[in-house]
Write a protein that holds these residues in place. Structure first.
Motif, mmCIF file in Angstrom:
data_model
loop_
_atom_site.group_PDB
_atom_site.id
_atom_site.type_symbol
_atom_site.label_atom_id
_atom_site.label_comp_id
_atom_site.label_asym_id
_atom_site.label_seq_id
_atom_site.Cartn_x
_atom_site.Cartn_y
_atom_site.Cartn_z
ATOM 1 N N ALA A 200 -4.307 -4.608 -3.914
ATOM 2 C CA ALA A 200 -4.949 -4.277 -2.637
ATOM 3 C C ALA A 200 -3.919 -3.782 -1.623
ATOM 4 O O ALA A 200 -4.174 -2.848 -0.853
ATOM 5 N N ALA A 201 -2.744 -4.405 -1.635
ATOM 6 C CA ALA A 201 -1.675 -3.998 -0.715
ATOM 7 C C ALA A 201 -1.185 -2.590 -1.060
ATOM 8 O O ALA A 201 -0.932 -1.772 -0.168
ATOM 9 N N ALA B 225 -3.797 -0.104 0.111
ATOM 10 C CA ALA B 225 -3.728 0.080 1.559
ATOM 11 C C ALA B 225 -2.532 0.944 1.929
ATOM 12 O O ALA B 225 -2.609 1.781 2.833
ATOM 13 N N ARG B 226 -1.437 0.740 1.233
ATOM 14 C CA ARG B 226 -0.232 1.557 1.475
ATOM 15 C C ARG B 226 -0.492 3.016 1.146
ATOM 16 O O ARG B 226 -0.121 3.913 1.899
ATOM 17 N N SER C 299 -3.218 4.579 1.216
ATOM 18 C CA SER C 299 -4.224 5.187 2.090
ATOM 19 C C SER C 299 -3.627 5.644 3.414
ATOM 20 O O SER C 299 -4.317 6.217 4.247
ATOM 21 N N GLY D 202 -0.987 3.583 5.524
ATOM 22 C CA GLY D 202 -0.994 2.385 6.349
ATOM 23 C C GLY D 202 -0.182 2.394 7.612
ATOM 24 O O GLY D 202 -0.088 1.371 8.275
ATOM 25 N N SER E 206 -5.685 2.586 9.937
ATOM 26 C CA SER E 206 -5.389 2.061 8.611
ATOM 27 C C SER E 206 -4.294 1.009 8.650
ATOM 28 O O SER E 206 -4.151 0.215 7.721
ATOM 29 N N ASP F 126 -5.666 -2.439 8.236
ATOM 30 C CA ASP F 126 -5.959 -2.772 6.840
ATOM 31 C C ASP F 126 -4.684 -3.109 6.078
ATOM 32 O O ASP F 126 -4.662 -4.015 5.245
ATOM 33 N N ARG F 127 -3.629 -2.361 6.356
ATOM 34 C CA ARG F 127 -2.346 -2.595 5.677
ATOM 35 C C ARG F 127 -1.806 -3.977 6.023
ATOM 36 O O ARG F 127 -1.342 -4.717 5.153
ATOM 37 N N SER G 97 -3.486 -6.572 7.050
ATOM 38 C CA SER G 97 -4.348 -7.591 6.445
ATOM 39 C C SER G 97 -4.037 -7.757 4.961
ATOM 40 O O SER G 97 -3.968 -8.882 4.450
ATOM 41 N N ALA G 98 -3.831 -6.641 4.271
ATOM 42 C CA ALA G 98 -3.531 -6.697 2.835
ATOM 43 C C ALA G 98 -2.182 -7.348 2.577
ATOM 44 O O ALA G 98 -2.036 -8.158 1.644
ATOM 45 N N GLU G 99 -1.192 -7.022 3.405
ATOM 46 C CA GLU G 99 0.133 -7.620 3.233
ATOM 47 C C GLU G 99 0.101 -9.120 3.544
ATOM 48 O O GLU G 99 0.806 -9.910 2.913
#
Length: 206
Positions: free
Chosen positions: A89-90, A93-94, A96, A98, A103, A106-107, A109-111
């Motif tokens: 997921a991380a 997000a990267r 996309s 981040g 975005s 989102d990055r 949150s994923a990290e």
């Protein structure tokens, strides 16, 4: 009459010159502010890239770490799955983009989820499988991971400092006028909400 006409022309010239001077000053200010904002934007992106390099190193370490742990805890599939999914997921997000304002949330949150799942894994294997401390591969990966986490923490601190300067510049008047014209948006700080997670994961077993 001729004298009055001459005086009017002089006054008109002075006013015209003053207006022209004001316009020149405004143009110079706009260009200076515009260039300053571009410089701050580039500083933010550069500092994010430095942090991103360290995060990628962590992505690369995780699969080997998980596989090493699996050798001692084959039945803990749920824990390993969570780490793997958080890593994927991380990375998504990267990829996309981040570093942008939208975005970036989102990055972050994923990290955050990746850090949490990784911490859970390390704490779990430390408590349940102490024999891992004798595994040279695990110890090597643990040391590398700890170094990467410390680098991420330092990079995050530097990035947040740049973000603060950038956000202040685009929100404060009169530079906010130029920032709005440039369509610059406030960027989120790369923060970890849980105070206990502000400390990099400790992965040493000695």
């Amino acid at each position: 009459m001729q004298l009055l006409s001459l005086s009017g022309a002089v006054i008109g010239g002075i006013v015209g010159g003053a207006v022209a001077l004001i316009i020149v000053i405004c143009v110079i200010w706009y260009i200076t502010t515009h260039n300053s904002l571009i410089g701050l934007k580039n500083d933010v992106e550069e500092s994010f890239s430095a942090m991103d390099v360290q995060m990628k190193k962590r992505y690369d370490l995780i699969p080997n770490l998980v596989e090493t742990c699996k050798g001692y805890a084959k039945h803990e599939s749920e824990t390993f799955t969570r780490v793997t999914e958080a890593r994927n997921a991380a990375i998504a997000a990267r990829n996309s983009g981040g570093s942008s304002a939208a975005s970036g949330v989102d990055r972050i949150s994923a990290e955050r989820e990746l850090s949490s799942s990784l911490r859970t894994l390390l704490n779990f294997v430390q408590e349940q499988y102490p024999q891992l401390k004798a595994d040279s591969q695990f110890n090597n990966l643990s040391r590398q991971l700890e170094q990467v986490e410390e680098e991420i923490a330092r990079s995050r601190k530097y990035y947040n400092a740049k973000i603060k300067i950038f956000n202040n510049k685009i929100e404060k008047f009169p530079s906010s006028i130029v920032a709005n014209k440039m369509k610059l948006e406030r960027r989120p700080f790369f923060e970890i909400e849980d105070a206990s997670e502000r400390v990099a994961p400790k992965v040493k077993f000695d």
